[in-house]
Design a protein around this motif. Structure first.
Motif, short mmCIF file in Angstrom:
data_model
loop_
_atom_site.label_atom_id
_atom_site.label_comp_id
_atom_site.label_asym_id
_atom_site.label_seq_id
_atom_site.Cartn_x
_atom_site.Cartn_y
_atom_site.Cartn_z
N ALA A 120 0.83 -1.19 -0.01
CA ALA A 120 -0.07 0.04 0.22
C ALA A 120 0.74 1.24 0.03
N LEU A 121 1.85 1.17 0.70
CA LEU A 121 2.89 2.34 0.59
C LEU A 121 3.71 2.47 -0.46
N ALA A 122 4.09 1.27 -1.14
CA ALA A 122 4.64 1.50 -2.31
C ALA A 122 3.77 2.06 -3.61
N THR A 123 2.55 1.58 -3.72
CA THR A 123 1.49 2.24 -4.44
C THR A 123 1.33 3.58 -3.98
N GLU A 124 0.96 4.10 -2.97
CA GLU A 124 1.00 5.33 -2.67
C GLU A 124 2.01 6.31 -3.08
N LEU A 125 3.25 5.78 -3.06
CA LEU A 125 4.30 6.35 -3.40
C LEU A 125 4.42 6.80 -5.16
N LEU A 126 4.07 5.48 -5.68
CA LEU A 126 3.85 5.58 -7.22
C LEU A 126 2.93 6.63 -7.61
N GLY A 127 1.94 6.68 -7.07
CA GLY A 127 0.82 7.53 -7.15
C GLY A 127 1.08 9.12 -6.98
N LEU A 128 2.32 9.22 -6.06
CA LEU A 128 2.69 10.57 -5.96
C LEU A 128 3.35 11.19 -7.28
N TYR A 129 3.75 10.29 -8.16
CA TYR A 129 4.31 10.80 -9.25
C TYR A 129 3.51 10.57 -10.48
N THR A 130 2.68 9.50 -10.50
CA THR A 130 1.85 9.36 -11.75
C THR A 130 0.68 10.42 -11.38
N GLY A 131 0.47 10.81 -10.25
CA GLY A 131 -0.74 11.83 -9.99
C GLY A 131 -0.68 12.98 -10.49
N ARG A 132 0.75 13.42 -10.87
CA ARG A 132 0.89 14.66 -11.49
C ARG A 132 0.04 15.00 -12.89
N ALA A 133 -0.28 14.14 -13.62
CA ALA A 133 -0.96 14.37 -14.85
C ALA A 133 -2.61 14.47 -14.33
N ALA A 134 -3.22 15.02 -15.32
CA ALA A 134 -4.52 15.20 -15.09
C ALA A 134 -5.32 14.03 -14.65
N ASP A 135 -6.32 14.10 -13.99
CA ASP A 135 -7.09 12.78 -13.23
C ASP A 135 -7.23 11.92 -13.93
N ALA A 136 -8.07 11.90 -15.18
CA ALA A 136 -8.37 10.90 -16.16
C ALA A 136 -7.14 10.26 -16.58
N GLN A 137 -6.06 10.94 -17.22
CA GLN A 137 -4.72 10.70 -17.50
C GLN A 137 -3.81 9.86 -16.34
N ALA A 138 -4.07 10.52 -15.25
CA ALA A 138 -3.28 9.59 -14.21
C ALA A 138 -3.82 8.36 -13.91
N GLN A 139 -5.24 8.00 -13.98
CA GLN A 139 -5.72 6.83 -13.76
C GLN A 139 -5.38 5.83 -14.86
N VAL A 140 -5.17 6.33 -16.43
CA VAL A 140 -4.97 5.51 -17.35
C VAL A 140 -3.25 5.03 -16.92
N ARG A 141 -2.54 5.99 -16.60
CA ARG A 141 -1.21 5.78 -16.36
C ARG A 141 -0.85 4.85 -15.12
N ALA A 142 -1.72 5.02 -14.09
CA ALA A 142 -1.55 4.17 -13.14
C ALA A 142 -1.97 2.70 -13.26
N ALA A 143 -2.89 2.59 -14.16
CA ALA A 143 -3.22 1.17 -14.63
C ALA A 143 -2.09 0.58 -15.36
N GLU A 144 -1.52 1.26 -16.19
CA GLU A 144 -0.27 0.69 -16.94
C GLU A 144 0.82 0.36 -16.23
N VAL A 145 0.96 1.19 -15.08
CA VAL A 145 2.24 0.86 -14.20
C VAL A 145 1.87 -0.18 -13.44
N LEU A 146 0.76 -0.37 -12.88
CA LEU A 146 0.44 -1.61 -11.81
C LEU A 146 0.35 -2.78 -12.64
N ALA A 147 -0.21 -2.85 -14.03
CA ALA A 147 -0.17 -3.90 -14.65
C ALA A 147 1.26 -4.54 -14.56
#
Length: 397
Positions: free
Chosen positions: A280-307
């Protein structure tokens, strides 16, 4: 200075009146690095293909295209010539996080009238999340803070950043993008259809906390620092033996400016061996970086990364003390994040401290600057058209 700190000598942050042989050589090695054919950051096995399929995400990018068109419409003919470049222009790869004036390009925000500058910021705001946009602006503000501390507001200020639009936002049929380039703030944003790539993005600050001046109270990278520390602190002794890859911090980030083709192998603690809380901490950490993108784009990017969590690693350099300087990295086939406490550049200290931080995010395996998406777009739509061989390929030599 009232803060009792010592500062290093001035650096030429504006175009020098005279290019000395030393300055010219500093420019030329950067130019040579950018002129290398783009491959992308990869491990010793080479670029792994097929990671970034060209497809529709369903994200509406109309607002950001219109913001870019409004910005361009406010430029003079001379400003357009400087501030709008072809999609395949090599200047994509000329970004530099240092304060010195090397290979700067585009239109300097300082030289724009307030309404036009606001429209440039609107392009960034439409591309980024509220958190991401605020972070970028805060870092620009802190550039003024160091200028105030050093008495060099003419050399270090919040508007000494260069903005470039590449390609044609138009109706979205063609790839386009934008770049913000200056001291500690380097953002590359590419749109191919409704797919967005927001790398390389380098963000840093020295100092990270303004205790005086126009932007007193501004404090950046608190979560990136704290969550990274918390994740490391949560590791068991056995896990730390895997995660720690060194004791002495490197002189700088491994994949910073002019290292578009850097070879970096996976090291550290696999995400698959993290416990539930650690994950949970590791995914939160990644989210701090992927979450810089606009929200909808950040969701797409987060899914790509977590895959790719099966192939994701967390690594650490430093002794792990509660107030000590450290480096961490999160590395997978589709994202590479680096965070590091730095020695002084503006401040005169040779030992890394928490007062100076660098971060960078890359899309390894050939998709920084959206290059792999652009290659596929070119092959699909322009193979037999004019300019075959180079159309829509950013950063080509």
């Amino acid at each position: 200075m009232t803060d009792g700190l010592r500062y290093r000598p001035k650096a030429p942050t504006r175009k020098p009146a005279v290019w000395t042989p030393d300055l010219l050589e500093r420019v030329e090695w950067r130019r040579r690095a950018a002129d290398e054919p783009f491959r992308g950051v990869a491990d010793s096995a080479g670029v792994r293909p097929g990671l970034f399929p060209l497809h529709s995400t369903g994200v509406d990018v109309t607002a950001v295209r219109r913001a870019a068109e409004r910005y361009l419409s406010g430029l003079s003919a001379a400003q357009l010539a400087e501030g709008r470049l072809p999609m395949d222009d090599v200047s994509w790869r000329h970004w530099a996080n240092g304060a010195r004036y090397f290979l700067r390009h585009g239109v300097c925000l300082e030289e724009l009238a307030d309404p036009v500058r606001d429209s440039a910021l609107a392009v960034m705001r439409a591309s980024l999340s509220e958190t991401g946009f605020t972070q970028v602006v805060d870092l620009m503000h802190l550039n003024l803070t160091i200028g105030e501390l050093r008495g060099e507001e003419d050399l270090l200020n919040e508007w000494l950043y260069w903005f470039t639009v590449y390609g044609d936002p138009g109706d979205g049929a063609q790839p386009w993008g934008w770049q913000l380039d200056g001291h500690h703030v380097n953002v590359n944003c590419v749109f191919v259809g409704d797919q967005m790539v927001l790398t390389p993005t380098f963000l840093g600050a020295e100092p990270v906390h303004a205790t005086s001046g126009k932007y007193a109270g501004t404090h950046v990278f608190r979560r990136e620092e704290a969550v990274g520390q918390e994740l490391f602190d949560s590791l068991t002794g056995k896990q730390r033996a895997q995660a720690v890859i060194g004791d002495v911090l490197p002189p700088d980030l491994f994949v910073g400016a002019f290292r578009d083709n850097y070879e970096l192998n996976y090291q550290g603690m696999p995400f698959t061996e993290l416990t539930g809380h650690q994950y949970a901490l590791a995914t939160e950490l990644l989210g701090l970086y992927t979450g810089r993108a606009a929200d909808a784009q950040a969701q797409v990017r987060a899914a790509e990364v977590l895959a790719h969590q099966q192939d994701t690693y967390f690594s650490w350099i430093g002794d792990g003390g509660p107030d000590s300087a450290f480096y961490y990295r999160v590395h997978s086939p589709v994202i590479l994040v680096e965070f590091e406490h730095q020695a002084g550049v503006m401040f005169d200290n040779d030992v890394p401290t928490r007062r100076h931080i660098h971060t960078v995010v890359r899309t390894p395996n050939g998709n920084d600057y959206g290059a792999d998406l652009l290659r596929q777009h070119h092959e699909r739509f322009h193979r037999h058209g004019p300019g075959h061989g180079h159309a829509d390929r950013p950063g080509r030599a």
